[in-house]
Design a protein around this motif. Structure first.
Motif, PDB file in Angstrom:
ATOM      1  N   ARG A 171       0.816  -1.218   0.000  1.00 47.94           N
ATOM      2  CA  ARG A 171       0.000   0.000   0.000  1.00 47.94           C
ATOM      3  C   ARG A 171       0.851   1.270   0.000  1.00 47.94           C
ATOM      4  NH1 ARG A 171      -3.323  -3.111   3.581  1.00 47.94           N
ATOM      5  NH2 ARG A 171      -2.298  -2.185   5.421  1.00 47.94           N
ATOM      6  N   LYS A 173       4.263   3.757  -1.266  1.00 49.94           N
ATOM      7  CA  LYS A 173       4.725   4.267  -2.561  1.00 49.94           C
ATOM      8  C   LYS A 173       6.245   4.192  -2.638  1.00 49.94           C
ATOM      9  CE  LYS A 173       2.970   8.344  -1.985  1.00 49.94           C
ATOM     10  NZ  LYS A 173       2.403   8.192  -0.639  1.00 49.94           N
ATOM     11  N   PRO A 197      10.476   0.464  -6.987  1.00 48.12           N
ATOM     12  CA  PRO A 197       9.687  -0.339  -7.933  1.00 48.12           C
ATOM     13  C   PRO A 197      10.476  -1.572  -8.402  1.00 48.12           C
ATOM     14  CG  PRO A 197       9.722   1.972  -8.570  1.00 48.12           C
ATOM     15  CD  PRO A 197      10.759   1.805  -7.508  1.00 48.12           C
ATOM     16  N   ASP A 201       7.984  -5.331 -12.844  1.00 48.49           N
ATOM     17  CA  ASP A 201       6.626  -4.835 -12.622  1.00 48.49           C
ATOM     18  C   ASP A 201       6.705  -3.479 -11.907  1.00 48.49           C
ATOM     19  OD1 ASP A 201       3.956  -4.405 -12.263  1.00 48.49           O
ATOM     20  OD2 ASP A 201       3.548  -6.284 -11.210  1.00 48.49           O
ATOM     21  N   PRO A 202       6.983  -2.412 -12.659  1.00 49.39           N
ATOM     22  CA  PRO A 202       7.202  -1.079 -12.061  1.00 49.39           C
ATOM     23  C   PRO A 202       6.038  -0.550 -11.240  1.00 49.39           C
ATOM     24  CG  PRO A 202       7.892  -1.132 -14.362  1.00 49.39           C
ATOM     25  CD  PRO A 202       7.141  -2.398 -14.114  1.00 49.39           C
ATOM     26  N   LYS A 203       4.838  -1.115 -11.417  1.00 48.23           N
ATOM     27  CA  LYS A 203       3.685  -0.659 -10.645  1.00 48.23           C
ATOM     28  C   LYS A 203       3.745  -1.136  -9.198  1.00 48.23           C
ATOM     29  CE  LYS A 203       0.492  -0.339 -14.567  1.00 48.23           C
ATOM     30  NZ  LYS A 203      -0.804  -0.818 -15.124  1.00 48.23           N
ATOM     31  N   LYS A 204       4.555  -2.173  -8.965  1.00 44.36           N
ATOM     32  CA  LYS A 204       4.688  -2.714  -7.607  1.00 44.36           C
ATOM     33  C   LYS A 204       5.971  -2.205  -6.970  1.00 44.36           C
ATOM     34  CE  LYS A 204       2.135  -7.068  -8.137  1.00 44.36           C
ATOM     35  NZ  LYS A 204       2.212  -8.548  -7.996  1.00 44.36           N
ATOM     36  N   VAL A 205       5.900  -1.934  -5.662  1.00 46.77           N
ATOM     37  CA  VAL A 205       7.091  -1.496  -4.936  1.00 46.77           C
ATOM     38  C   VAL A 205       7.397  -2.496  -3.824  1.00 46.77           C
ATOM     39  CG1 VAL A 205       6.665   0.924  -5.426  1.00 46.77           C
ATOM     40  CG2 VAL A 205       5.795  -0.076  -3.299  1.00 46.77           C
TER      41      VAL A 205
END
Length: 339
Positions: A171, A173, A197, A201-205
């Motif tokens: 959740r 950033k 990131p 998968d750059p959307k996931k950190v």
């Protein structure tokens, strides 16, 4: 002069022979291990005794030197593997051993779960945190966390499962800092890492670790399994049979020497393993009369088919029994006439 030359040559030969023992090659050699009786290493509190024996089977593996490499070339049931076929990319021998020991621990837990539930007894879990099983290069955890570290708090919070741990971090950033409390060699440590990131998968950190649950299984009566330094998940089926047999009154061994292999999932599914041929050889040498082998739903290249082929090759009288589930093994043993 000749004497000095002979002495020098002899010393050089000895040095080369000794060096051949200690100089490792980029290969691993496997060979038949042992068939170990389970009753002495598994103890269910106030459990029932058995007339025969259940046995786990092992494969012995070690890094090759010139002598073990040449020996393996000449022996039928010794295998040679390139280093990268055993160790993952950038994985050390110590990391491999740690993973194998965790897989053994997981195998024991699944075996206890399946055996107790089959015996109609309750099973509960006590969640303690997560184990770090891999650290990804180039991610924040590199250099800060190690394989085998046990994380039990994130930003001071404890979680009831790894899912909640992952959800909490997910959740946040990129650029957020998160503090992890963990234990290493029985020492408490903390580290604050900046989330980044993932490349694929750059959307996931995250911090770049692979993880598994660290939990204890709680059952009554209590059970202890002492496997020392044996690693891997392949004894799952045989653990389950031994535990269940000690929990229930009717002796499933019926006086027989019963060996076998196969992983055990919590739903009772028996999975395939490596080195089945070598385990057949080990079981035969130990005097096993019956051997359970993963059937893999009748696949052409199944463990069971390889086991049957090896049994014929070594002319053993041992019966090879195909199993897909723990229930398959139970049904066979229940119909087996007593000795």
């Amino acid at each position: 002069m000749r004497k000095k030359l002979f002495t020098g040559s002899f010393v050089l030969l000895i040095v080369l022979l000794v060096a051949g023992i200690y100089y490792p090659l980029p290969y691993f050699v496997t060979e038949p291990g042992m068939a170990k009786k389970l009753a002495p290493i598994i103890h269910v509190e106030n459990g029932y005794k058995e007339k025969g024996n259940f046995m786990l089977t092992t494969v012995r593996m070690g890094r090759a030197n010139i002598y073990s490499y040449l020996e393996a070339k000449m022996k039928k049931y010794e295998e040679i593997y390139q280093e990268d076929m055993i160790l993952g990319k950038e994985e050390t021998q110590q990391e491999y051993n740690t993973i194998q020991l965790y897989m053994m621990a997981s195998s024991k837990m699944n075996a206890i779960d399946v055996a107790y539930r089959k015996a109609g007894l309750p099973v509960q879990y006590k969640y303690k945190g997560i184990y770090v099983m891999q650290v990804l290069p180039g991610m924040p955890a590199e250099g800060a966390l190690r394989l085998g570290d046990r994380i039990y708090k994130v930003d001071g919070h404890s979680f009831p499962s790894s899912k909640e741990f992952i959800d909490y971090v997910g959740r946040k950033k990129a650029g957020d800092r998160v503090t992890f409390t963990f234990s290493r060699n029985n020492e408490e440590k903390t580290v604050s890492l900046t989330l980044k990131p993932f490349k694929d998968d750059p959307k996931k950190v995250g911090i770049g670790i692979s993880l598994v649950d660290d939990k204890d299984i709680v059952v009554d009566p209590k059970v202890k399994i002492n496997t020392a330094d044996i690693g891997g998940p392949s004894a799952g089926l045989m653990f389950t049979l031994e535990i269940y047999n000690q929990l229930t009154k009717n002796d499933l061994t019926k006086g027989y020497q019963i060996a076998g292999t196969g992983t055990m999932d919590v739903d009772g599914t028996v999975g395939p393993i490596g080195g089945i041929e070598q385990k057949i050889v080990a079981a035969d040498k130990a005097g096993a009369e019956i051997f359970f082998a993963p059937n893999e739903k009748g696949a052409k290249n199944s463990n069971y088919r390889a086991a049957v082929k090896t049994a014929r090759d070594i002319h053993t009288k041992m019966k090879i029994i195909p199993v897909d589930t723990f229930d398959d093994a139970l049904k066979y043993l229940e119909k087996l006439p007593a000795k």
